[in-house]
Write a protein that holds these residues in place. Structure first.
Motif, PDB file in Angstrom:
ATOM      1  N   PRO A 132       1.025  -0.674  -0.148  1.00 11.72           N
ATOM      2  CA  PRO A 132      -0.199   0.091   0.066  1.00 11.72           C
ATOM      3  C   PRO A 132       1.364   1.133   0.049  1.00 11.72           C
ATOM      4  N   ALA A 231      -8.164  -2.405  -5.236  1.00 15.14           N
ATOM      5  CA  ALA A 231      -7.339  -1.072  -5.648  1.00 15.14           C
ATOM      6  C   ALA A 231      -7.456  -0.461  -7.315  1.00 15.14           C
ATOM      7  N   ARG A 233      -5.786   1.889  -8.517  1.00 15.04           N
ATOM      8  CA  ARG A 233      -4.582   2.851  -8.862  1.00 15.04           C
ATOM      9  C   ARG A 233      -3.806   2.062  -8.962  1.00 15.04           C
ATOM     10  N   ASP A 264       3.569   7.376  -6.288  1.00 11.91           N
ATOM     11  CA  ASP A 264       2.742   8.550  -5.230  1.00 11.91           C
ATOM     12  C   ASP A 264       2.684   9.419  -6.525  1.00 11.91           C
ATOM     13  N   GLU A 269      -2.652   3.476  -5.737  1.00 11.70           N
ATOM     14  CA  GLU A 269      -3.093   3.319  -4.478  1.00 11.70           C
ATOM     15  C   GLU A 269      -2.048   2.026  -3.731  1.00 11.70           C
TER      16      GLU A 269
END
Ligand SMILES: CC(C)(COP(=O)(O)OP(=O)(O)OC[C@H]1O[C@@H](n2cnc3c(N)ncnc32)[C@H](O)[C@@H]1OP(=O)(O)O)[C@@H](O)C(=O)NCCC(=O)NCCS
Length: 305
Positions: A132, A231, A233, A264, A269
């Protein structure tokens, strides 16, 4: 139990085990052979790639795969029955043929039936690991003198050398498969990546000497991975290699940190990657960088002994 009930129970168990697993997709048997026991169901598929193809570098030419859904309290025994039924479908594989494999993909935290797989000759060989975006890693202190930069067309020979070195190292763990055409296939792929507008290859230099490389995919190119994770992305870390003489000195951590920064900035995600579980360098490295297993690929190679 019918497939609707099995699928509902299966989905319930998985969501309780791991919130990063996606809900199971529709039970689509197109091109597959369905197998069933009282409380479990499976779809068996077969795929084959040409010896000269790029895909053949990463896998045996013939792969039989089994997707299972388990319900009820005797899930391990039900899995055993499915594996026994599947044996008949592996009959096209010559005993001992190294270019064949039988593969069962299981959610890593749905550990039921792991012993059943071992009893049937399967080993946990490859993992999809997940990180994550907000997860902290713990690596060595940053190495002075390491500079990360976008790979450029003049880096073709270096990038090919580092990729071939990675293939050679990874081949020891039995899934990456050296092929006579591998240098040409890797060169074609690296040339294609270097010509792209968006950077996907990054080089680590130590005092001007290129010693490491990381390859990334960002959305939408990485959207093929979304079927594996809950998720929207997802960033995919395709490969990372540090030249043998520089390993263990912080270059890999600097490249991983850079990759996570790129993810990032793209609003990713979660990051996903594949690695060989038996790799004594990559396994501890990725878990120190904040990854953990999401899917485990159990292999029997050759498919039939
Ligand atoms: C896996 C690989 C990329 C890691 O890169 P690396 O440059 O060797 O890794 P780093 O030096 O940044 O990080 C590992 C070192 O950090 C140090 N370290 C790890 N955690 C640390 C911590 N919390 N605090 C301080 N130091 C730490 C250790 O010294 C460790 O090296 P060691 O295990 O040999 O002692 C590299 O070893 C490699 O290229 N291996 C072969 C190819 C490969 O497996 N690629 C991955 C394919 S998925």
């Amino acid at each position: 139990m019918d497939i609707e009930v099995i699928s509902t129970e299966h989905a319930k168990r998985l969501s309780a085990e791991d919130s990063l697993l996606p809900p199971p997709g529709p039970w689509d048997g197109t091109g597959a052979t369905p197998l069933a026991t009282r409380d479990a169901a499976a779809l068996a598929t077969r795929s084959e790639v040409a010896a000269g193809s790029a895909a053949a570098l990463w896998r045996p030419l013939v792969e039989h795969r089994l997707e299972v859904r388990l319900a009820g309290s005797g899930a391990a025994a039900q899995l055993g029955e499915l594996l026994d039924q599947w044996e008949e479908l592996l009959g096209d594989c010559a005993p001992g043929d190294w270019d064949t494999a039988a593969v069962v993909t299981r959610p890593s935290r749905d550990t039921v039936g792991s012993d059943t797989l071992l009893r049937h000759g399967f080993a946990p060989a490859r993992v999809i690991a997940v990180r994550p975006a907000d997860r902290l890693g713990s690596g060595p202190p940053a190495v002075p003198g390491v500079r990360i930069r976008r790979a450029e067309p003049r880096d073709l020979a270096t990038a090919v050398r580092l990729h071939l070195e990675l293939n050679q190292y990874d081949a020891q763990f039995g899934l990456v498969t050296p092929r006579p055409e591998q240098e040409r296939a890797v060169t074609d792929e690296v040339r294609r990546l270097l010509a792209e507008r968006e950077p996907s290859l990054w080089i680590a230099e130590l005092y001007g000497e290129p010693l490491g490389i990381v390859q990334l995919q960002l959305p939408p190119e990485s959207d093929w991975t979304r079927e594996h994770v809950a998720a929207r992305r997802v960033g995919y870390l395709t490969s990372l290699n540090v030249a043998e003489q520089a390993r263990g000195s912080g270059v890999g951590s600097a490249l991983a940190e850079h990759a996570h920064q790129v993810f990032d900035e793209a609003g990713v995600e979660v990051a996903l990657l594949h690695h060989a579980l038996a790799n004594p360098r990559s396994t501890p490295f990725w878990y120190a960088q904040g990854y953990r297993p999401l899917w485990t690929y159990w292999y029997r190679r050759p498919a039939v002994r």
